[in-house]
Design a protein around this motif. Structure first.
Motif, PDB file in Angstrom:
ATOM      1  N   PHE A  19       0.840  -1.200   0.000  1.00 31.06           N
ATOM      2  CA  PHE A  19       0.000   0.000   0.000  1.00 31.06           C
ATOM      3  C   PHE A  19       0.873   1.248   0.000  1.00 31.06           C
ATOM      4  O   PHE A  19       1.851   1.331   0.738  1.00 31.06           O
ATOM      5  CB  PHE A  19      -0.915  -0.007   1.231  1.00 31.06           C
ATOM      6  N   LYS A  20       0.526   2.228  -0.821  1.00 32.71           N
ATOM      7  CA  LYS A  20       1.253   3.503  -0.868  1.00 32.71           C
ATOM      8  C   LYS A  20       0.508   4.526  -0.010  1.00 32.71           C
ATOM      9  O   LYS A  20      -0.590   4.971  -0.345  1.00 32.71           O
ATOM     10  CB  LYS A  20       1.336   3.999  -2.312  1.00 32.71           C
ATOM     11  N   SER A  21       1.125   4.871   1.143  1.00 30.94           N
ATOM     12  CA  SER A  21       0.535   5.891   2.009  1.00 30.94           C
ATOM     13  C   SER A  21       1.100   7.259   1.632  1.00 30.94           C
ATOM     14  O   SER A  21       1.839   7.397   0.663  1.00 30.94           O
ATOM     15  CB  SER A  21       0.832   5.578   3.478  1.00 30.94           C
ATOM     16  N   LYS A  22       0.766   8.260   2.415  1.00 28.41           N
ATOM     17  CA  LYS A  22       1.266   9.606   2.122  1.00 28.41           C
ATOM     18  C   LYS A  22       2.765   9.730   2.347  1.00 28.41           C
ATOM     19  O   LYS A  22       3.403  10.609   1.771  1.00 28.41           O
ATOM     20  CB  LYS A  22       0.529  10.628   2.998  1.00 28.41           C
ATOM     21  N   THR A  23       3.324   8.868   3.176  1.00 18.70           N
ATOM     22  CA  THR A  23       4.739   9.003   3.543  1.00 18.70           C
ATOM     23  C   THR A  23       5.619   7.864   3.056  1.00 18.70           C
ATOM     24  O   THR A  23       6.801   8.057   2.807  1.00 18.70           O
ATOM     25  CB  THR A  23       4.873   9.108   5.069  1.00 18.70           C
ATOM     26  N   ARG A  24       5.061   6.642   2.899  1.00 17.03           N
ATOM     27  CA  ARG A  24       5.894   5.501   2.549  1.00 17.03           C
ATOM     28  C   ARG A  24       5.030   4.350   2.062  1.00 17.03           C
ATOM     29  O   ARG A  24       3.797   4.444   2.056  1.00 17.03           O
ATOM     30  CB  ARG A  24       6.701   5.039   3.765  1.00 17.03           C
ATOM     31  N   CYS A  25       5.700   3.258   1.649  1.00 16.81           N
ATOM     32  CA  CYS A  25       5.007   2.044   1.257  1.00 16.81           C
ATOM     33  C   CYS A  25       4.880   1.120   2.466  1.00 16.81           C
ATOM     34  O   CYS A  25       5.834   0.949   3.225  1.00 16.81           O
ATOM     35  CB  CYS A  25       5.766   1.330   0.138  1.00 16.81           C
ATOM     36  N   LYS A  26       3.700   0.534   2.616  1.00 17.78           N
ATOM     37  CA  LYS A  26       3.456  -0.384   3.714  1.00 17.78           C
ATOM     38  C   LYS A  26       3.113  -1.758   3.135  1.00 17.78           C
ATOM     39  O   LYS A  26       2.488  -1.861   2.078  1.00 17.78           O
ATOM     40  CB  LYS A  26       2.302   0.102   4.587  1.00 17.78           C
ATOM     41  N   HIS A  27       3.519  -2.800   3.870  1.00 17.96           N
ATOM     42  CA  HIS A  27       3.298  -4.168   3.409  1.00 17.96           C
ATOM     43  C   HIS A  27       2.627  -4.972   4.524  1.00 17.96           C
ATOM     44  O   HIS A  27       3.088  -4.947   5.664  1.00 17.96           O
ATOM     45  CB  HIS A  27       4.620  -4.823   3.007  1.00 17.96           C
ATOM     46  N   PHE A  28       1.543  -5.687   4.165  1.00 19.12           N
ATOM     47  CA  PHE A  28       0.802  -6.493   5.135  1.00 19.12           C
ATOM     48  C   PHE A  28       0.688  -7.917   4.601  1.00 19.12           C
ATOM     49  O   PHE A  28       0.245  -8.128   3.465  1.00 19.12           O
ATOM     50  CB  PHE A  28      -0.602  -5.924   5.364  1.00 19.12           C
ATOM     51  N   LEU A  29       1.075  -8.893   5.421  1.00 19.03           N
ATOM     52  CA  LEU A  29       0.952 -10.293   5.036  1.00 19.03           C
ATOM     53  C   LEU A  29      -0.491 -10.754   5.185  1.00 19.03           C
ATOM     54  O   LEU A  29      -1.176 -10.404   6.150  1.00 19.03           O
ATOM     55  CB  LEU A  29       1.868 -11.167   5.893  1.00 19.03           C
ATOM     56  N   ILE A  30      -0.945 -11.555   4.234  1.00 23.92           N
ATOM     57  CA  ILE A  30      -2.310 -12.090   4.234  1.00 23.92           C
ATOM     58  C   ILE A  30      -2.238 -13.597   4.386  1.00 23.92           C
ATOM     59  O   ILE A  30      -1.620 -14.293   3.577  1.00 23.92           O
ATOM     60  CB  ILE A  30      -3.048 -11.724   2.934  1.00 23.92           C
TER      61      ILE A  30
ATOM     62  N   TYR B 201      -9.403 -15.584   4.109  1.00 18.64           N
ATOM     63  CA  TYR B 201      -8.215 -14.728   4.032  1.00 18.64           C
ATOM     64  C   TYR B 201      -8.320 -13.626   5.086  1.00 18.64           C
ATOM     65  O   TYR B 201      -9.367 -12.987   5.236  1.00 18.64           O
ATOM     66  CB  TYR B 201      -8.099 -14.098   2.642  1.00 18.64           C
ATOM     67  N   GLN B 202      -7.201 -13.385   5.751  1.00 22.90           N
ATOM     68  CA  GLN B 202      -7.159 -12.307   6.738  1.00 22.90           C
ATOM     69  C   GLN B 202      -5.703 -11.898   6.976  1.00 22.90           C
ATOM     70  O   GLN B 202      -4.777 -12.652   6.688  1.00 22.90           O
ATOM     71  CB  GLN B 202      -7.784 -12.737   8.059  1.00 22.90           C
ATOM     72  N   PHE B 203      -5.520 -10.685   7.510  1.00 25.17           N
ATOM     73  CA  PHE B 203      -4.178 -10.232   7.864  1.00 25.17           C
ATOM     74  C   PHE B 203      -3.636 -11.088   8.998  1.00 25.17           C
ATOM     75  O   PHE B 203      -4.392 -11.563   9.851  1.00 25.17           O
ATOM     76  CB  PHE B 203      -4.183  -8.759   8.291  1.00 25.17           C
ATOM     77  N   PHE B 204      -2.319 -11.248   9.006  1.00 25.00           N
ATOM     78  CA  PHE B 204      -1.703 -11.967  10.112  1.00 25.00           C
ATOM     79  C   PHE B 204      -1.851 -11.162  11.396  1.00 25.00           C
ATOM     80  O   PHE B 204      -1.833  -9.939  11.392  1.00 25.00           O
ATOM     81  CB  PHE B 204      -0.215 -12.210   9.825  1.00 25.00           C
ATOM     82  N   GLY B 205      -1.970 -11.860  12.501  1.00 26.48           N
ATOM     83  CA  GLY B 205      -2.137 -11.226  13.806  1.00 26.48           C
ATOM     84  C   GLY B 205      -3.524 -11.487  14.357  1.00 26.48           C
ATOM     85  O   GLY B 205      -4.394 -12.078  13.694  1.00 26.48           O
ATOM     86  N   LEU B 206      -3.748 -11.027  15.571  1.00 28.56           N
ATOM     87  CA  LEU B 206      -5.016 -11.253  16.256  1.00 28.56           C
ATOM     88  C   LEU B 206      -6.042 -10.185  15.894  1.00 28.56           C
ATOM     89  O   LEU B 206      -5.696  -9.057  15.553  1.00 28.56           O
ATOM     90  CB  LEU B 206      -4.794 -11.274  17.771  1.00 28.56           C
ATOM     91  N   TYR B 207      -7.311 -10.573  15.997  1.00 33.25           N
ATOM     92  CA  TYR B 207      -8.435  -9.646  15.874  1.00 33.25           C
ATOM     93  C   TYR B 207      -8.493  -8.954  14.513  1.00 33.25           C
ATOM     94  O   TYR B 207      -8.652  -7.744  14.421  1.00 33.25           O
ATOM     95  CB  TYR B 207      -8.400  -8.604  16.997  1.00 33.25           C
ATOM     96  N   HIS B 208      -8.311  -9.733  13.455  1.00 36.61           N
ATOM     97  CA  HIS B 208      -8.517  -9.225  12.101  1.00 36.61           C
ATOM     98  C   HIS B 208      -9.724  -9.926  11.490  1.00 36.61           C
ATOM     99  O   HIS B 208     -10.015 -11.082  11.786  1.00 36.61           O
ATOM    100  CB  HIS B 208      -7.274  -9.447  11.240  1.00 36.61           C
ATOM    101  N   VAL B 209     -10.420  -9.219  10.617  1.00 35.37           N
ATOM    102  CA  VAL B 209     -11.632  -9.753  10.006  1.00 35.37           C
ATOM    103  C   VAL B 209     -11.276 -10.844   9.002  1.00 35.37           C
ATOM    104  O   VAL B 209     -10.337 -10.698   8.215  1.00 35.37           O
ATOM    105  CB  VAL B 209     -12.422  -8.622   9.321  1.00 35.37           C
ATOM    106  N   LEU B 210     -12.017 -11.931   9.029  1.00 39.81           N
ATOM    107  CA  LEU B 210     -11.830 -13.038   8.096  1.00 39.81           C
ATOM    108  C   LEU B 210     -12.731 -12.831   6.884  1.00 39.81           C
ATOM    109  O   LEU B 210     -13.911 -12.525   7.020  1.00 39.81           O
ATOM    110  CB  LEU B 210     -12.177 -14.363   8.787  1.00 39.81           C
ATOM    111  N   HIS B 211     -12.169 -13.015   5.673  1.00 40.92           N
ATOM    112  CA  HIS B 211     -12.906 -12.799   4.432  1.00 40.92           C
ATOM    113  C   HIS B 211     -12.916 -14.082   3.611  1.00 40.92           C
ATOM    114  O   HIS B 211     -11.962 -14.862   3.631  1.00 40.92           O
ATOM    115  CB  HIS B 211     -12.272 -11.673   3.616  1.00 40.92           C
TER     116      HIS B 211
END
Length: 319
Positions: free
Chosen positions: A239-250, A257-267
């Motif tokens: 993802f391109k934010s206003k300041t830098r690129c961010k990366h999230f593992l799925i 499918y959901q982001f790694f970590g606790l309390y993320h929405v499952l799709h």
């Protein structure tokens, strides 16, 4: 002139009386003009010959002693009064400072309480959102319960029925990732847009972070793409934010499918994940929304060789 006095004695007597009166007057004038301390010293000498003079001196000394005592007592009372006023001033200042300290402490506690309430409300909203998961066109949506719907996994890499006993928890090389994608994800149509049946614009193959950031560097904030991860059995959203690129593992689990970590929405699908984060930020209390999908730059797409049979490409797959 009395009887028996001679006429010649009369002038002498008058002259003598006049001289005595003159000396008395001069002595009185001198006494009045003398300083008080000298007057005290001169009195004993002048009156030492009579008892009446001694009594006068004793009375004078008593009066002076009383005046000195009263003066000292008055000065002492003034000193005590001044000391009491200074003590009261210091005590008032201390009490004011203590009052201000209590107000500051109460304000700090109030801010801490507000922060806890905000965090609790945010967590409550997140849990509420996680209880309703969007479903795909195949009707494979998962509805959450009171606990967040996190797929069962034995490790960060996930736990998949289709992995096989001989497949490690983490991919060892590119060939292993391609095999996993063809056996697990391609049958699930993970990269397809269900509305068109074509590969989604935002889908990319196995590309690293440097190549990804090169694609995003001149794009506006809110630009994004989803690529097959070279580190896990899953994907990464860049993802391109206003300041830098961010990366999230799925995490690509059996349940969705959901982001790694606790309390993320499952799709149910990657498409549902993208649609969800078009209106919900990627992170809590952020303004990172998915707005602009970034497609392919080259004639040969970076997912070439990933599919057993390449699906149709939409016109939006290329920039």
């Amino acid at each position: 002139m009395t009887m028996g006095e001679s006429p010649s004695a009369t002038p002498k007597l008058i002259l003598q009386n006049h001289c005595d009166d003159t000396r008395s007057t001069a002595s009185l004038s001198t006494t009045k003009s003398m300083p008080f301390a000298e007057l005290l010293r001169s009195k004993p000498a002048a009156a030492s010959g009579t008892g009446e003079g001694k009594d006068d001196m004793q009375n004078l000394e008593q009066r002076l002693s009383k005046q000195i005592y009263l003066s000292l007592k008055l000065e002492r009372d003034r000193t005590k009064e001044k000391a009491a006023e200074e003590h009261k001033t210091i005590e008032d200042a201390w009490r004011q400072q203590e009052k201000m300290s209590k107000l500051v402490e109460e304000e700090r506690r109030s801010l801490a309480k507000s922060a806890r309430e905000i965090w609790s409300n945010s967590l409550s909203r997140l849990q509420t959102q996680s209880q309703t998961v969007s479903a795909s066109g195949r009707g494979e949506g998962v509805v959450g319960s009171a606990t967040l719907p996190i797929p069962h996994r034995s490790s960060r890499g996930g736990n998949y029925k289709n992995l096989g006993k001989d497949r490690p928890e983490m991919p060892s090389n590119r060939e292993a990732i391609v095999k996993w994608f063809q056996e697990v994800e391609e049958p699930r149509s993970a990269a397809l847009d269900p509305t068109t049946g074509c590969i989604a614009t935002w889908f990319h193959g196995i590309i690293d972070r440097d190549a990804t950031e090169a694609l995003l560097q001149d794009k506006p904030s809110g630009s994004y793409l989803i690529r097959v991860s070279d580190k896990i059995w899953g994907y990464a959203i860049s993802f391109k934010s206003k300041t830098r690129c961010k990366h999230f593992l799925i995490d690509a689990g059996d349940n969705g499918y959901q982001f790694f970590g606790l309390y993320h929405v499952l799709h149910a699908s990657l498409v549902d994940l993208v649609k969800y984060h078009e209106v919900n930020p990627l992170c809590v209390n952020s303004q990172d929304f998915l707005k602009h999908p970034v497609g392919q730059l080259r004639d040969v797409p970076d997912y070439d060789g990933l599919f057993k049979a390449i699906p149709d490409l939409s016109e939006d797959s290329y920039l």
